[in-house]
Enzyme design. Structure first.
Site, short mmCIF file in Angstrom:
data_model
loop_
_atom_site.label_atom_id
_atom_site.label_comp_id
_atom_site.label_asym_id
_atom_site.label_seq_id
_atom_site.Cartn_x
_atom_site.Cartn_y
_atom_site.Cartn_z
N GLY A 135 0.84 -1.20 0.00
CA GLY A 135 0.00 0.00 0.00
C GLY A 135 0.87 1.24 0.00
O GLY A 135 2.02 1.19 0.43
N GLN A 192 2.99 9.86 1.28
CA GLN A 192 4.30 9.20 1.21
C GLN A 192 5.10 9.59 -0.02
O GLN A 192 6.29 9.31 -0.10
CB GLN A 192 4.13 7.68 1.27
CG GLN A 192 3.59 7.21 2.61
CD GLN A 192 3.44 5.71 2.64
OE1 GLN A 192 2.46 5.17 2.16
NE2 GLN A 192 4.44 5.02 3.17
N CYS A 224 6.25 -0.04 7.36
CA CYS A 224 5.84 1.10 6.54
C CYS A 224 7.01 1.51 5.65
O CYS A 224 8.13 1.59 6.13
CB CYS A 224 5.43 2.25 7.44
SG CYS A 224 4.90 3.72 6.56
N LEU A 225 6.74 1.77 4.38
CA LEU A 225 7.80 2.17 3.46
C LEU A 225 8.45 3.49 3.89
O LEU A 225 9.59 3.76 3.54
CB LEU A 225 7.26 2.31 2.02
CG LEU A 225 6.78 1.00 1.38
CD1 LEU A 225 6.14 1.27 0.02
CD2 LEU A 225 7.91 -0.01 1.24
N HIS A 274 -4.25 1.06 7.66
CA HIS A 274 -2.91 1.69 7.67
C HIS A 274 -2.88 2.86 6.67
O HIS A 274 -2.39 3.95 6.99
CB HIS A 274 -1.88 0.61 7.29
CG HIS A 274 -0.45 1.07 7.26
ND1 HIS A 274 0.51 0.61 8.14
CD2 HIS A 274 0.19 1.94 6.44
CE1 HIS A 274 1.68 1.18 7.85
NE2 HIS A 274 1.51 1.99 6.82
N GLU A 275 -3.43 2.64 5.46
CA GLU A 275 -3.37 3.69 4.42
C GLU A 275 -4.30 4.85 4.73
O GLU A 275 -3.93 6.02 4.54
CB GLU A 275 -3.68 3.10 3.04
CG GLU A 275 -2.72 2.00 2.57
CD GLU A 275 -1.25 2.33 2.75
OE1 GLU A 275 -0.86 3.50 2.63
OE2 GLU A 275 -0.48 1.39 3.04
N HIS A 286 -2.66 7.07 7.13
CA HIS A 286 -1.68 7.95 6.46
C HIS A 286 -2.38 9.20 5.90
O HIS A 286 -1.86 10.30 5.99
CB HIS A 286 -1.05 7.23 5.25
CG HIS A 286 0.23 6.51 5.54
ND1 HIS A 286 1.34 7.12 6.08
CD2 HIS A 286 0.59 5.22 5.33
CE1 HIS A 286 2.32 6.23 6.20
NE2 HIS A 286 1.89 5.06 5.75
#
Ligand code: ZN
Length: 192
Positions: free
Chosen positions: A45, A50, A106-107, A148-149, A152
């Site tokens: 995701g 991000q 997380c990226l 999670h997304e 963000h």
């Protein structure tokens, strides 16, 4: 085009996303670039924050993971893999139910992963890139990624949702990452 992924310490990760009023060619291109960026990073995701854009746009593809997912679209159960990747415009989380505990990373926060408690299933009302409003009922990994997304998109990170004791264990690496990110931002601003 693969875009640079913003890292922990970058203030854009803490900004709340603006609603997308019109799905323009620019938004479609951004979604395509986000998909390419997510796939290159082997993520499941990616939220617009991000890649430095505080808008309500996220892309998801759970296929790289072996953890099971379930999905209904507008009340019909569908094959999850066949629906991937997802692009959600202005997604809203509704009706969280049950509980699941699993490891998240997380990226934007490399080298940190922790157990996070999430709802077992959630509904997401979102527009597709074609502007159609759909209701997605998500379970398993997909429910976790959706939560999670959408977090963000509201400036919330998974480390905000872990137990204080676990967060204390990550305090050192997080501080270091934040310092590195801010030094890199300062350098890139100085170059302009
Ligand atoms: Zn993330």
């Amino acid at each position: 085009m693969i875009l640079p992924i913003r890292k922990y310490g970058d203030p854009v990760l803490r900004q709340r996303g603006r609603r997308i009023e019109t799905i323009t060619d620019e938004i479609r291109q951004l979604a395509a670039d986000m998909l390419e960026t997510m796939q290159a990073a082997h993520g499941v995701g990616l939220a617009a924050q991000q890649i430095g854009r505080p808008i309500l746009l996220t892309v998801i593809d759970v296929r790289p993971s072996e953890q099971p997912s379930t999905m209904d679209v507008d009340g019909t159960t569908v094959d999850v893999a066949a629906q991937m990747p997802l692009v959600w415009v202005n997604p809203e989380l509704q009706n969280p139910e049950g509980e699941q505990i699993g490891v998240e990373g997380c990226l934007s926060i490399p080298e940190v992963s922790a157990q996070v408690k999430r709802a077992a299933t959630v509904e997401v009302e979102a527009q597709t890139l074609e502007g159609k409003r759909r209701r997605f009922r998500c379970g398993g990994l997909l429910a976790r990624v959706a939560q999670h997304e959408v977090d963000h998109l509201h400036g919330v990170l998974f480390i905000d949702r872990i137990e204080a004791a676990a967060r204390a264990a990550f305090a050192g690496p997080l501080k270091r990452l934040s310092r590195e990110t801010q030094a890199a931002l300062k350098k890139s601003r100085a170059r302009k």
